[in-house]
Design a protein around this motif. Structure first.
Motif, PDB file in Angstrom:
ATOM      1  N   UNK A 177       5.256 -35.529 -23.171  1.00 31.89           N
ATOM      2  CA  UNK A 177       5.897 -34.242 -22.899  1.00 31.89           C
ATOM      3  C   UNK A 177       6.247 -33.517 -24.196  1.00 31.89           C
ATOM      4  N   UNK A 178       6.769 -34.252 -25.165  1.00 30.35           N
ATOM      5  CA  UNK A 178       7.158 -33.621 -26.426  1.00 30.35           C
ATOM      6  C   UNK A 178       5.944 -33.116 -27.187  1.00 30.35           C
ATOM      7  N   UNK A 179       4.869 -33.926 -27.248  1.00 29.85           N
ATOM      8  CA  UNK A 179       3.671 -33.492 -27.957  1.00 29.85           C
ATOM      9  C   UNK A 179       3.070 -32.252 -27.300  1.00 29.85           C
ATOM     10  N   UNK A 180       3.068 -32.207 -25.965  1.00 33.20           N
ATOM     11  CA  UNK A 180       2.551 -31.039 -25.254  1.00 33.20           C
ATOM     12  C   UNK A 180       3.392 -29.807 -25.562  1.00 33.20           C
ATOM     13  N   UNK A 181       4.721 -29.934 -25.464  1.00 31.34           N
ATOM     14  CA  UNK A 181       5.596 -28.785 -25.681  1.00 31.34           C
ATOM     15  C   UNK A 181       5.469 -28.246 -27.101  1.00 31.34           C
ATOM     16  N   UNK A 182       5.371 -29.137 -28.075  1.00 28.57           N
ATOM     17  CA  UNK A 182       5.227 -28.689 -29.466  1.00 28.57           C
ATOM     18  C   UNK A 182       3.895 -27.978 -29.689  1.00 28.57           C
ATOM     19  N   UNK A 183       2.807 -28.557 -29.149  1.00 25.00           N
ATOM     20  CA  UNK A 183       1.487 -27.943 -29.328  1.00 25.00           C
ATOM     21  C   UNK A 183       1.414 -26.589 -28.627  1.00 25.00           C
ATOM     22  N   UNK A 186       0.151 -24.321 -18.723  1.00 24.58           N
ATOM     23  CA  UNK A 186       1.279 -23.988 -17.845  1.00 24.58           C
ATOM     24  C   UNK A 186       1.525 -25.092 -16.822  1.00 24.58           C
ATOM     25  N   UNK A 187       0.439 -25.655 -16.261  1.00 25.96           N
ATOM     26  CA  UNK A 187       0.606 -26.737 -15.278  1.00 25.96           C
ATOM     27  C   UNK A 187       1.248 -27.959 -15.917  1.00 25.96           C
ATOM     28  N   UNK A 188       0.795 -28.338 -17.103  1.00 26.43           N
ATOM     29  CA  UNK A 188       1.373 -29.486 -17.784  1.00 26.43           C
ATOM     30  C   UNK A 188       2.810 -29.251 -18.196  1.00 26.43           C
ATOM     31  N   UNK A 189       3.109 -28.041 -18.682  1.00 28.20           N
ATOM     32  CA  UNK A 189       4.476 -27.726 -19.098  1.00 28.20           C
ATOM     33  C   UNK A 189       5.436 -27.713 -17.907  1.00 28.20           C
ATOM     34  N   UNK A 190       4.991 -27.216 -16.773  1.00 36.86           N
ATOM     35  CA  UNK A 190       5.849 -27.235 -15.574  1.00 36.86           C
ATOM     36  C   UNK A 190       6.202 -28.662 -15.181  1.00 36.86           C
ATOM     37  N   UNK A 230      -1.765 -32.027 -22.190  1.00 37.39           N
ATOM     38  CA  UNK A 230      -1.489 -31.579 -20.828  1.00 37.39           C
ATOM     39  C   UNK A 230      -2.280 -32.389 -19.808  1.00 37.39           C
ATOM     40  N   UNK A 231      -3.552 -32.640 -20.091  1.00 38.08           N
ATOM     41  CA  UNK A 231      -4.371 -33.404 -19.153  1.00 38.08           C
ATOM     42  C   UNK A 231      -3.922 -34.855 -19.067  1.00 38.08           C
ATOM     43  N   UNK A 232      -3.471 -35.420 -20.194  1.00 39.16           N
ATOM     44  CA  UNK A 232      -2.925 -36.781 -20.155  1.00 39.16           C
ATOM     45  C   UNK A 232      -1.719 -36.844 -19.234  1.00 39.16           C
ATOM     46  N   UNK A 233      -0.854 -35.846 -19.331  1.00 46.58           N
ATOM     47  CA  UNK A 233       0.352 -35.835 -18.507  1.00 46.58           C
ATOM     48  C   UNK A 233       0.006 -35.613 -17.037  1.00 46.58           C
ATOM     49  N   UNK A 234      -0.877 -34.670 -16.766  1.00 45.96           N
ATOM     50  CA  UNK A 234      -1.237 -34.365 -15.384  1.00 45.96           C
ATOM     51  C   UNK A 234      -1.978 -35.516 -14.726  1.00 45.96           C
ATOM     52  N   UNK A 235      -2.903 -36.126 -15.455  1.00 46.43           N
ATOM     53  CA  UNK A 235      -3.668 -37.225 -14.873  1.00 46.43           C
ATOM     54  C   UNK A 235      -2.825 -38.478 -14.737  1.00 46.43           C
TER      55      UNK A 235
END
Length: 429
Positions: free
Chosen positions: A112-118, A179-183, A239-244
Motif C-alpha cells: 500500500x505504501x509503495x503504491x501510494x508513493x508511486x 485509482x482501483x488500487x488506491x481505493x 497496484x496490480x500486486x495489491x488487487x490480485x
C-alpha cells in the motif's frame, strides 16, 4: 484489533472465544481454496491456526491473522523478490534494511505504501491524458452527427443532437488501474500513516477517473507503455500486486472498511524470482533459458500413442544442437531442504525430468537435473539413479539459494556480476 502472527507451515494455538458465523465461513473458505490457511476452533476458547506456503494477512471480526515469510527472509525480502521478478524496479532507492513504521504489521501495508508513493509522484509530474471517443446527446453539434441514431431516436427533434466526438481526458486505463488500487489501499491499510497517505492520493485520483468494473485479473494484458506513460509502470505494478493479492474468489469481502484477505503464493513468487535470476545470469551466453517449456511426448499410452500427460519443468537450459546438444532441467522448490529432508516425490519427479529431457552433449556424464531451494549454501544433495546393472542413468543436484544475500547482491552491479557467474557455474557443473 489483536494480530496473531505465525510463519509459513507453522501451527500455533491462540485465544479465540466465540467465533462469529462470518469468521467460521471465512475460515472454511480459506481452507477450501487451495489450503490458504487452516483454522480449527477448540473447546477451551482457543483456535489452532496452521499456515501453508502463503504469506499475507486475513482480517476476521475479532482479530487479524498475519502469516510472515520464514524462508524468504521477511516481508521486505518478499517485496524485493516481487519487485525483481516482475521487473518493476521501484525499490532501487529503498535501503535494504528500511522498514515501514507500522508496529510490525503485515506485507499488505508495504505494498500500500509503495503504491501510494508511486501514484503521488505521478500526480506531481502530471497525470496522463488521452483522446477517448464519446457518443452522447448534446444540445449543439460537436464532432460528427450520428444520422441513423438521430433519425431512429429523435426524428423531427432538434433540441438534442446525437453526436460522436473525441474528448481529451484523464479517465483512461492508466489512471483507472491506480485509482482501483488506491481505493483498496485506503480501505485496507492497517497502519494509520499509510492509510492516510493512500486516502489522500485516492481522493485526487477519484477526480481523474472512474475505476468501476475494472478486472484486476486480465487488466495487465491491456496495458501498453510508451514514452508518454512509461513513468506509470512501477505504480501499475504495485497496484496490480495489491488487487490480485485480494482477488481470491469468494474471499474478497468488505468488512469494517477493510479487505478481508490478502495473500501471496510463495511457491509462485520463488519460482518467478529464480526464473528471472537464471535468465539474467545466462543473458548473452550460449545457453538458452526456456521457462515452463511443455513436453507432451514424454509419457504416452503404449497402445494408442496418445500423450498421458504434459511434463512442464520450471526451466530447461539448452546449448548447442544435434548430437552435441546439452540440456539440463532446473526446478525451483520453495521448501526447506536439509541434509536428510529431501522429499521423495521431488526426487522421483526431477530424476524423470533428467532422463526424459536432459542431454549431456559430448560428455559421458548421465543427464542431470537441479533443484534450487531457499536456504543457506552448504552441503548439497548429490543423488544418482542407477539401473540394475549399476549404470548411472540420471543425476540430481540441489542448490541452496540465500534469498536475502541474493537480493543484496542484485542491488549492487559489481556483486550482481559475480552472482550471475556463480549461478552459471552451479547450474552447468
Amino acid at each position: 484489533m489483536t494480530t496473531h502472527e505465525l510463519t509459513e507451515y507453522q501451527t500455533v494455538r491462540v485465544p479465540w472465544p466465540d467465533p462469529s458465523a462470518a469468521d467460521q465461513q471465512l475460515a472454511e473458505s480459506l481452507e477450501g481454496k487451495g489450503k490458504l490457511l487452516r483454522i480449527r476452533w477448540l473447546r477451551n476458547e482457543q483456535a489452532e491456526i496452521t499456515a501453508f506456503a502463503r504469506v499475507g494477512v486475513v482480517t476476521f471480526d475479532q482479530c487479524q491473522v498475519a502469516v510472515r515469510p520464514k524462508m524468504a527472509g521477511g516481508d521486505l525480502s518478499v517485496l524485493r523478490m516481487l519487485d525483481y521478478a516482475s521487473g518493476i524496479h521501484a525499490l532501487r532507492q529503498l535501503p535494504p534494511q528500511r522498514r515501514i513504521e507500522t508496529g510490525g504489521l503485515h506485507l499488505r501495508d508495504l505494498v500500500c505504501q509503495m503504491l501510494a508513493r508511486a501514484a503521488d509522484d505521478i500526480l506531481r509530474q502530471g497525470p496522463t491524458r488521452s483522446y477517448l471517443t464519446r457518443e452522447r446527446s448534446l444540445p449543439v453539434l460537436r464532432g460528427r452527427i450520428l444520422a441513423d441514431r438521430q433519425v431512429r431516436a429523435r426524428f423531427g427533434q432538434l433540441d438534442q443532437i446525437e453526436c460522436r466526438y473525441d474528448e481529451y481526458e484523464t479517465d483512461i486505463l492508466d489512471n483507472q488501474v491506480l485509482a482501483a488500487g488506491l481505493n483498496l489501499a485506503a480501505r485496507s491499510a492497517a497502519a494509520a500513516p499509510v492509510r492516510a497517505l493512500a486516502r489522500r492520493v485516492a481522493t485526487d485520483f477519484s477526480a481523474l477517473c472512474d475505476p468501476a468494473g475494472l478486472d484486476p485479473i486480465d487488466v495487465a494484458a491491456r496495458l501498453h507503455y510508451t514514452r508518454q506513460n512509461e513513468h506509470y509502470r512501477a505504480a501499475h505494478g504495485w497496484s496490480l500486486l495489491l488487487l490480485r493479492g485480494a482477488a481470491i474468489s469468494d474471499l474478497y469481502r468488505a468488512g469494517n472498511g477493510q479487505s478481508r484477505v490478502f495473500f501471496f503464493d510463495m511457491n509462485r513468487v520463488f519460482e518467478d524470482f529464480v526464473t528471472r535470476l537464471v535468465e539474467h545470469a545466462f543473458e548473452g551466453s550460449a545457453v538458452e533459458v526456456r521457462p515452463q517449456s511443455r513436453h507432451r511426448s514424454v509419457i504416452v499410452d503404449e497402445l494408442t500413442g496418445r500423450p498421458f500427460g504434459t511434463v512442464i519443468p520450471d526451466l530447461l537450459l539448452v546449448r548447442g544442437a544435434g548430437a552435441t546438444m546439452w540440456r539440463r532441467v532446473v526446478d525451483a522448490k520453495y521448501k526447506l531442504i536439509g541434509e536428510r529432508s529431501l522429499d521423495r516425490a521431488d526426487v522421483y519427479q526431477t530424476l524423470l525430468y533428467a532422463q526424459a529431457l536432459g542431454a549431456t552433449g559430448a560428455t559421458q556424464q548421465p543427464p542431470t537435473a537441479v533443484i534450487i531451494h531457499p536456504g543457506t549454501p552448504g552441503s548439497p544433495h548429490r543423488l544418482v539413479a542407477r539401473n540394475t546393472e549399476g549404470i548411472r542413468v540420471a543425476r540430481l543436484r540441489t542448490v541452496a539459494l540465500d534469498v536475502s544475500a541474493t537480493l543484496d547482491a542484485l542491488a549492487d552491479r559489481q556483486h550482481r556480476d559475480r552472482l550471475h557467474a556463480e549461478v552459471r557455474d552451479l547450474l552447468t557443473a
